[in-house]
Design a protein around this motif. Structure first.
Motif, PDB file in Angstrom:
ATOM      1  N   GLU A 193     -34.284  26.620  11.303  1.00  0.00           N
ATOM      2  CA  GLU A 193     -34.419  28.368  10.734  1.00  0.00           C
ATOM      3  C   GLU A 193     -35.039  29.119  12.431  1.00  0.00           C
ATOM      4  OE1 GLU A 193     -34.365  30.091   8.345  1.00  0.00           O
ATOM      5  OE2 GLU A 193     -33.303  28.819   7.455  1.00  0.00           O
ATOM      6  N   ALA A 194     -34.859  30.344  12.613  1.00  0.00           N
ATOM      7  CA  ALA A 194     -35.536  30.910  13.128  1.00  0.00           C
ATOM      8  C   ALA A 194     -36.663  31.109  13.706  1.00  0.00           C
ATOM      9  CB  ALA A 194     -34.827  32.457  13.656  1.00  0.00           C
ATOM     10  N   GLY A 195     -37.301  30.937  14.596  1.00  0.00           N
ATOM     11  CA  GLY A 195     -38.394  30.402  15.395  1.00  0.00           C
ATOM     12  C   GLY A 195     -38.113  28.560  15.518  1.00  0.00           C
ATOM     13  N   GLN A 196     -37.523  28.016  15.230  1.00  0.00           N
ATOM     14  CA  GLN A 196     -37.636  26.525  15.321  1.00  0.00           C
ATOM     15  C   GLN A 196     -37.405  26.501  16.832  1.00  0.00           C
ATOM     16  OE1 GLN A 196     -35.653  24.312  11.819  1.00  0.00           O
ATOM     17  NE2 GLN A 196     -36.123  22.531  13.483  1.00  0.00           N
ATOM     18  N   VAL A 197     -37.828  25.089  17.156  1.00  0.00           N
ATOM     19  CA  VAL A 197     -37.436  24.517  18.380  1.00  0.00           C
ATOM     20  C   VAL A 197     -36.878  23.705  18.337  1.00  0.00           C
ATOM     21  CG1 VAL A 197     -38.587  23.769  20.551  1.00  0.00           C
ATOM     22  CG2 VAL A 197     -39.256  25.366  19.739  1.00  0.00           C
ATOM     23  N   VAL A 198     -35.423  23.884  18.450  1.00  0.00           N
ATOM     24  CA  VAL A 198     -34.216  22.476  18.192  1.00  0.00           C
ATOM     25  C   VAL A 198     -34.556  21.362  19.665  1.00  0.00           C
ATOM     26  CG1 VAL A 198     -33.644  23.291  16.553  1.00  0.00           C
ATOM     27  CG2 VAL A 198     -32.157  24.011  19.157  1.00  0.00           C
ATOM     28  N   ALA A 199     -33.865  20.345  19.925  1.00  0.00           N
ATOM     29  CA  ALA A 199     -33.467  19.222  21.020  1.00  0.00           C
ATOM     30  C   ALA A 199     -31.638  19.924  21.299  1.00  0.00           C
ATOM     31  CB  ALA A 199     -34.052  17.864  20.756  1.00  0.00           C
ATOM     32  N   ALA A 200     -31.260  19.573  21.708  1.00  0.00           N
ATOM     33  CA  ALA A 200     -29.663  18.906  21.959  1.00  0.00           C
ATOM     34  C   ALA A 200     -28.899  18.550  20.978  1.00  0.00           C
ATOM     35  CB  ALA A 200     -29.632  19.031  23.556  1.00  0.00           C
ATOM     36  N   GLY A 201     -28.111  18.915  20.246  1.00  0.00           N
ATOM     37  CA  GLY A 201     -27.255  18.214  19.303  1.00  0.00           C
ATOM     38  C   GLY A 201     -28.382  18.066  17.875  1.00  0.00           C
ATOM     39  N   GLN A 202     -29.979  18.460  18.071  1.00  0.00           N
ATOM     40  CA  GLN A 202     -30.055  19.111  16.833  1.00  0.00           C
ATOM     41  C   GLN A 202     -29.439  19.655  15.242  1.00  0.00           C
ATOM     42  OE1 GLN A 202     -34.431  19.590  16.371  1.00  0.00           O
ATOM     43  NE2 GLN A 202     -34.173  20.411  14.517  1.00  0.00           N
TER      44      GLN A 202
END
Length: 367
Positions: A193-202
């Motif tokens: 969701e918006a606001g979430q920090v994601v890693a590359a490939g997640q």
């Protein structure tokens, strides 16, 4: 003896008679004790029958797309905007989500500045090289000095190419801040969701491509060999009562799931139309070919004295006798008996370890 009084002779006769009566009573008591009622044990029994080799096995499953893509950013970052919803139909190249591209933009500007600097150094090296080439043609400088200038120009050229590649990479990284679809399809799940920090490939979302539809189900370890040969699979949907589809097994995992100890399987639905929707609950029925009739008994009926498996067979006089059998594998909670039993035999279904040969039993329940 002839001179003994008659009273003594009568007394001796009574004494002998009493002794004989006592012996007779003792013998009767001993015989009665030896003929005490025999111990009769109550057991649960079943009548053996041969099951037909033809059978149908049903598995619970779910309708899934043949091709399902997990959409993910190529770079790490914080999601600032999600542009799709579950169930929305997307076209190729349509935006799915966006990252905060501030840092990526700064990296691109830094790479651009570095490129401009290296470009200037390369231009200067080229000018020096051309100038020294003219001087060398007039023999005003040595060959070594000319070679030095030529090598400096070649090095500047290589550095410029490397810097250009780094700039293109930084520009691509900045472009990766926008996640777009590669093909058309339907969004089946949102995992970020918006606001979430994601890693590359997640995974951010799942995209189901239009086309073939499949039924995904799990096969227990004991039934995996049933799928080694091509078999007919029939699929029915809970939401489409009374209608069935043929399916063809496409994939069977060679490795069991470590948690459930089942093998993931997928069968392609043949002739599935728009009425078959993704996510519907399904039942995949495997129809096995008819074969020889086989006798199966519960595992609890088996006992062994040594290496030979045995069962207790109940005779017509309600006594049990052990019988050697040869087994042919386990199917569920029953064991296949290849020889040693005949249809119609009555065997002890449970508690065989507590019996002895020739013991009388009382059947609690016969199945």
């Amino acid at each position: 003896m002839a001179g003994r009084p008659k009273e003594d002779t009568a007394e001796d006769a009574m004494r002998i008679a009493a002794s004989l009566l006592a012996v007779a009573l003792l013998g009767a008591c001993t015989e009665a004790a030896e003929k005490k009622p025999e111990d009769v044990r109550t057991v649960r029994a079943l009548k053996v029958g041969a099951a037909d080799g033809a059978r149908r096995i049903e598995y619970a499953g779910e309708v899934r797309p043949r091709h399902e893509t997990r959409l993910a950013f190529r770079v790490a970052g914080k999601i600032t905007e999600r542009l799709v919803e579950v169930g929305s139909t997307e076209k190729a190249g349509q935006a799915v989500a966006r990252l905060d591209a501030a840092d990526l933009g700064l990296a691109e500007k830094s790479a651009a500045a570095q490129l401009a600097s290296v470009q200037a150094e390369r231009d200067l090296a080229e000018a020096d090289y051309r100038r020294y080439a003219d001087l060398r043609a007039k023999n005003f400088i040595s060959q070594a000095e000319y070679d030095r200038r030529r090598n400096a120009f070649a090095t500047a050229e290589s550095r410029l190419e490397a810097t250009r590649a780094q700039h293109r990479q930084a520009a691509n990284q900045a472009g990766y801040a926008l996640l777009v679809t590669d093909t058309s399809g339907v969004i089946t799940a949102i995992e970020a969701e918006a606001g979430q920090v994601v890693a590359a490939g997640q995974t951010v979302a799942r995209l189901a491509r239009p086309g073939e539809k499949e039924v995904a189900f799990a096969v227990p370890e004991s039934q995996r060999e049933l799928f080694e040969k091509p078999a007919e699979i029939e699929v029915s949907l809970n939401a489409r009562a009374g209608k069935t589809w043929k399916a063809k097994l496409r994939e069977l995992s060679p490795v069991a799931d470590p948690a459930t100890r089942t093998y993931a399987a997928r069968a392609t639905l043949l002739g599935a139309g728009d009425d078959v929707e993704l996510g519907m609950s399904a039942r995949a029925t495997l129809a096995l070919e008819a074969g020889a009739k086989r006798i199966k008994v519960p595992l609890s009926a088996l006992y062994s004295r040594g290496d030979t498996p045995q069962v207790f067979v109940v005779g017509a006089d309600s006594t049990v006798q052990p019988r050697n059998i040869r087994t042919g594998g386990i199917q569920g909670e029953r064991i296949v008996v290849e020889s040693g039993l005949n249809p119609g035999d009555v065997i002890v279904a449970a508690g065989a370890q507590l019996l002895r040969p020739g013991q009388k039993v009382r059947i609690l329940e016969a199945k």
